[in-house]
Scaffold this motif. Sequence first.
Motif, PDB file in Angstrom:
ATOM      1  N   ILE A  57     -33.851 -15.212  -9.282  1.00 13.56           N
ATOM      2  CA  ILE A  57     -34.446 -13.985  -8.733  1.00 13.56           C
ATOM      3  C   ILE A  57     -33.328 -12.953  -8.681  1.00 13.56           C
ATOM      4  O   ILE A  57     -32.224 -13.250  -8.244  1.00 13.56           O
ATOM      5  CB  ILE A  57     -34.987 -14.207  -7.300  1.00 13.56           C
ATOM      6  CG1 ILE A  57     -36.042 -15.314  -7.276  1.00 13.56           C
ATOM      7  CG2 ILE A  57     -35.574 -12.904  -6.749  1.00 13.56           C
ATOM      8  CD1 ILE A  57     -36.495 -15.697  -5.870  1.00 13.56           C
ATOM      9  N   ARG A  58     -33.621 -11.747  -9.144  1.00 16.19           N
ATOM     10  CA  ARG A  58     -32.611 -10.692  -9.084  1.00 16.19           C
ATOM     11  C   ARG A  58     -33.296  -9.358  -8.769  1.00 16.19           C
ATOM     12  O   ARG A  58     -34.510  -9.243  -8.868  1.00 16.19           O
ATOM     13  CB  ARG A  58     -31.825 -10.620 -10.398  1.00 16.19           C
ATOM     14  CG  ARG A  58     -32.667 -10.291 -11.594  1.00 16.19           C
ATOM     15  CD  ARG A  58     -31.888 -10.474 -12.907  1.00 16.19           C
ATOM     16  NE  ARG A  58     -32.784 -10.298 -14.028  1.00 16.19           N
ATOM     17  CZ  ARG A  58     -33.626 -11.221 -14.479  1.00 16.19           C
ATOM     18  NH1 ARG A  58     -33.686 -12.402 -13.912  1.00 16.19           N
ATOM     19  NH2 ARG A  58     -34.411 -10.981 -15.499  1.00 16.19           N
ATOM     20  N   ALA A  59     -32.489  -8.388  -8.416  1.00 15.83           N
ATOM     21  CA  ALA A  59     -33.029  -7.053  -8.152  1.00 15.83           C
ATOM     22  C   ALA A  59     -33.598  -6.497  -9.449  1.00 15.83           C
ATOM     23  O   ALA A  59     -33.002  -6.649 -10.516  1.00 15.83           O
ATOM     24  CB  ALA A  59     -31.931  -6.146  -7.620  1.00 15.83           C
ATOM     25  N   GLY A  60     -34.757  -5.884  -9.364  1.00 14.67           N
ATOM     26  CA  GLY A  60     -35.404  -5.316 -10.550  1.00 14.67           C
ATOM     27  C   GLY A  60     -35.539  -3.813 -10.444  1.00 14.67           C
ATOM     28  O   GLY A  60     -35.376  -3.242  -9.375  1.00 14.67           O
ATOM     29  N   GLN A  61     -35.839  -3.200 -11.575  1.00 12.46           N
ATOM     30  CA  GLN A  61     -36.094  -1.765 -11.606  1.00 12.46           C
ATOM     31  C   GLN A  61     -37.539  -1.528 -11.163  1.00 12.46           C
ATOM     32  O   GLN A  61     -38.431  -2.276 -11.548  1.00 12.46           O
ATOM     33  CB  GLN A  61     -35.905  -1.224 -13.031  1.00 12.46           C
ATOM     34  CG  GLN A  61     -34.468  -1.284 -13.509  1.00 12.46           C
ATOM     35  CD  GLN A  61     -33.531  -0.517 -12.593  1.00 12.46           C
ATOM     36  OE1 GLN A  61     -33.761   0.640 -12.292  1.00 12.46           O
ATOM     37  NE2 GLN A  61     -32.481  -1.180 -12.126  1.00 12.46           N
ATOM     38  N   PRO A  62     -37.774  -0.491 -10.365  1.00 12.13           N
ATOM     39  CA  PRO A  62     -39.134  -0.231  -9.892  1.00 12.13           C
ATOM     40  C   PRO A  62     -40.119  -0.084 -11.051  1.00 12.13           C
ATOM     41  O   PRO A  62     -39.781   0.460 -12.104  1.00 12.13           O
ATOM     42  CB  PRO A  62     -38.994   1.086  -9.135  1.00 12.13           C
ATOM     43  CG  PRO A  62     -37.555   1.157  -8.752  1.00 12.13           C
ATOM     44  CD  PRO A  62     -36.806   0.455  -9.853  1.00 12.13           C
ATOM     45  N   ASP A  63     -41.311  -0.582 -10.849  1.00  6.12           N
ATOM     46  CA  ASP A  63     -42.384  -0.455 -11.817  1.00  6.12           C
ATOM     47  C   ASP A  63     -43.591   0.081 -11.060  1.00  6.12           C
ATOM     48  O   ASP A  63     -43.557   0.163  -9.830  1.00  6.12           O
ATOM     49  CB  ASP A  63     -42.680  -1.832 -12.432  1.00  6.12           C
ATOM     50  CG  ASP A  63     -43.251  -1.712 -13.847  1.00  6.12           C
ATOM     51  OD1 ASP A  63     -43.888  -0.669 -14.147  1.00  6.12           O
ATOM     52  OD2 ASP A  63     -43.075  -2.643 -14.635  1.00  6.12           O
ATOM     53  N   TYR A  64     -44.679   0.419 -11.757  1.00 12.65           N
ATOM     54  CA  TYR A  64     -45.800   0.988 -11.030  1.00 12.65           C
ATOM     55  C   TYR A  64     -46.595  -0.091 -10.295  1.00 12.65           C
ATOM     56  O   TYR A  64     -47.266   0.182  -9.316  1.00 12.65           O
ATOM     57  CB  TYR A  64     -46.711   1.812 -11.956  1.00 12.65           C
ATOM     58  CG  TYR A  64     -47.502   0.977 -12.934  1.00 12.65           C
ATOM     59  CD1 TYR A  64     -48.817   0.620 -12.652  1.00 12.65           C
ATOM     60  CD2 TYR A  64     -46.944   0.557 -14.132  1.00 12.65           C
ATOM     61  CE1 TYR A  64     -49.542  -0.149 -13.544  1.00 12.65           C
ATOM     62  CE2 TYR A  64     -47.662  -0.216 -15.019  1.00 12.65           C
ATOM     63  CZ  TYR A  64     -48.963  -0.563 -14.723  1.00 12.65           C
ATOM     64  OH  TYR A  64     -49.680  -1.337 -15.604  1.00 12.65           O
ATOM     65  N   THR A  65     -46.501  -1.332 -10.742  1.00 11.76           N
ATOM     66  CA  THR A  65     -47.152  -2.422 -10.040  1.00 11.76           C
ATOM     67  C   THR A  65     -46.461  -3.724 -10.410  1.00 11.76           C
ATOM     68  O   THR A  65     -45.753  -3.777 -11.407  1.00 11.76           O
ATOM     69  CB  THR A  65     -48.666  -2.492 -10.390  1.00 11.76           C
ATOM     70  OG1 THR A  65     -49.305  -3.424  -9.503  1.00 11.76           O
ATOM     71  CG2 THR A  65     -48.906  -2.925 -11.827  1.00 11.76           C
ATOM     72  N   GLY A  66     -46.669  -4.733  -9.590  1.00 11.93           N
ATOM     73  CA  GLY A  66     -46.076  -6.024  -9.892  1.00 11.93           C
ATOM     74  C   GLY A  66     -46.774  -6.680 -11.071  1.00 11.93           C
ATOM     75  O   GLY A  66     -47.963  -6.453 -11.313  1.00 11.93           O
ATOM     76  N   LYS A  67     -46.042  -7.486 -11.814  1.00  9.77           N
ATOM     77  CA  LYS A  67     -46.602  -8.204 -12.958  1.00  9.77           C
ATOM     78  C   LYS A  67     -46.119  -9.647 -12.915  1.00  9.77           C
ATOM     79  O   LYS A  67     -44.951  -9.903 -12.631  1.00  9.77           O
ATOM     80  CB  LYS A  67     -46.139  -7.578 -14.275  1.00  9.77           C
ATOM     81  CG  LYS A  67     -46.598  -6.154 -14.479  1.00  9.77           C
ATOM     82  CD  LYS A  67     -46.137  -5.650 -15.841  1.00  9.77           C
ATOM     83  CE  LYS A  67     -46.509  -4.217 -16.065  1.00  9.77           C
ATOM     84  NZ  LYS A  67     -45.540  -3.267 -15.574  1.00  9.77           N
ATOM     85  N   LEU A  68     -47.025 -10.561 -13.207  1.00 12.26           N
ATOM     86  CA  LEU A  68     -46.703 -11.987 -13.206  1.00 12.26           C
ATOM     87  C   LEU A  68     -47.189 -12.604 -14.505  1.00 12.26           C
ATOM     88  O   LEU A  68     -48.254 -12.241 -14.999  1.00 12.26           O
ATOM     89  CB  LEU A  68     -47.438 -12.702 -12.065  1.00 12.26           C
ATOM     90  CG  LEU A  68     -47.234 -12.173 -10.653  1.00 12.26           C
ATOM     91  CD1 LEU A  68     -48.284 -12.762  -9.727  1.00 12.26           C
ATOM     92  CD2 LEU A  68     -45.839 -12.514 -10.172  1.00 12.26           C
ATOM     93  N   CYS A  69     -46.425 -13.539 -15.043  1.00  9.05           N
ATOM     94  CA  CYS A  69     -46.863 -14.272 -16.217  1.00  9.05           C
ATOM     95  C   CYS A  69     -46.364 -15.712 -16.104  1.00  9.05           C
ATOM     96  O   CYS A  69     -45.176 -15.936 -15.857  1.00  9.05           O
ATOM     97  CB  CYS A  69     -46.312 -13.633 -17.491  1.00  9.05           C
ATOM     98  SG  CYS A  69     -46.849 -14.513 -18.967  1.00  9.05           S
ATOM     99  N   VAL A  70     -47.279 -16.666 -16.241  1.00  6.20           N
ATOM    100  CA  VAL A  70     -46.934 -18.083 -16.182  1.00  6.20           C
ATOM    101  C   VAL A  70     -47.464 -18.730 -17.457  1.00  6.20           C
ATOM    102  O   VAL A  70     -48.621 -18.535 -17.825  1.00  6.20           O
ATOM    103  CB  VAL A  70     -47.561 -18.758 -14.944  1.00  6.20           C
ATOM    104  CG1 VAL A  70     -47.226 -20.244 -14.898  1.00  6.20           C
ATOM    105  CG2 VAL A  70     -47.098 -18.068 -13.662  1.00  6.20           C
ATOM    106  N   ILE A  71     -46.618 -19.496 -18.143  1.00  5.30           N
ATOM    107  CA  ILE A  71     -47.001 -20.174 -19.379  1.00  5.30           C
ATOM    108  C   ILE A  71     -46.798 -21.668 -19.170  1.00  5.30           C
ATOM    109  O   ILE A  71     -45.767 -22.096 -18.636  1.00  5.30           O
ATOM    110  CB  ILE A  71     -46.142 -19.683 -20.565  1.00  5.30           C
ATOM    111  CG1 ILE A  71     -46.369 -18.183 -20.782  1.00  5.30           C
ATOM    112  CG2 ILE A  71     -46.481 -20.466 -21.840  1.00  5.30           C
ATOM    113  CD1 ILE A  71     -45.338 -17.532 -21.670  1.00  5.30           C
ATOM    114  N   GLY A  72     -47.792 -22.450 -19.582  1.00  7.98           N
ATOM    115  CA  GLY A  72     -47.659 -23.897 -19.428  1.00  7.98           C
ATOM    116  C   GLY A  72     -48.881 -24.611 -19.958  1.00  7.98           C
ATOM    117  O   GLY A  72     -49.642 -24.058 -20.745  1.00  7.98           O
ATOM    118  N   THR A  73     -49.060 -25.841 -19.510  1.00 13.83           N
ATOM    119  CA  THR A  73     -50.239 -26.608 -19.880  1.00 13.83           C
ATOM    120  C   THR A  73     -50.929 -27.045 -18.596  1.00 13.83           C
ATOM    121  O   THR A  73     -50.274 -27.263 -17.566  1.00 13.83           O
ATOM    122  CB  THR A  73     -49.872 -27.848 -20.726  1.00 13.83           C
ATOM    123  OG1 THR A  73     -48.903 -28.611 -20.018  1.00 13.83           O
ATOM    124  CG2 THR A  73     -49.304 -27.434 -22.076  1.00 13.83           C
TER     125      THR A  73
END
Length: 100
Positions: free
Chosen positions: A71-87
Amino acid sequence: HHEHHHHHADEVFTSWGTETAHLYDRQELEAVLKDLAETATYGTVLRAKGIVAAADGSWLEFDLVPMEYQIRAGQPDYTGKLCVIGTDLAEDALKKAFHI
């Protein structure tokens, strides 16, 4: 005689992604990522990444592979985004964990 089966990535892996305006605190995010990285609670997670707004006004960016996350500091975005890849991803459990 051997039969060779070729799988396209979309046949084997599932991708779950969403946008979220939920405000996370770092400990909460860390707890979810630890579960994703180290347990099968949410299915077999091969990769996860995202950026979310933190309750303190900052943004948290994360990357995850099995047994490891950052986890690190991020640049502001207009909304949060999540992506999970798996089975065999447990989408309902993911939604609940990420407050979607």
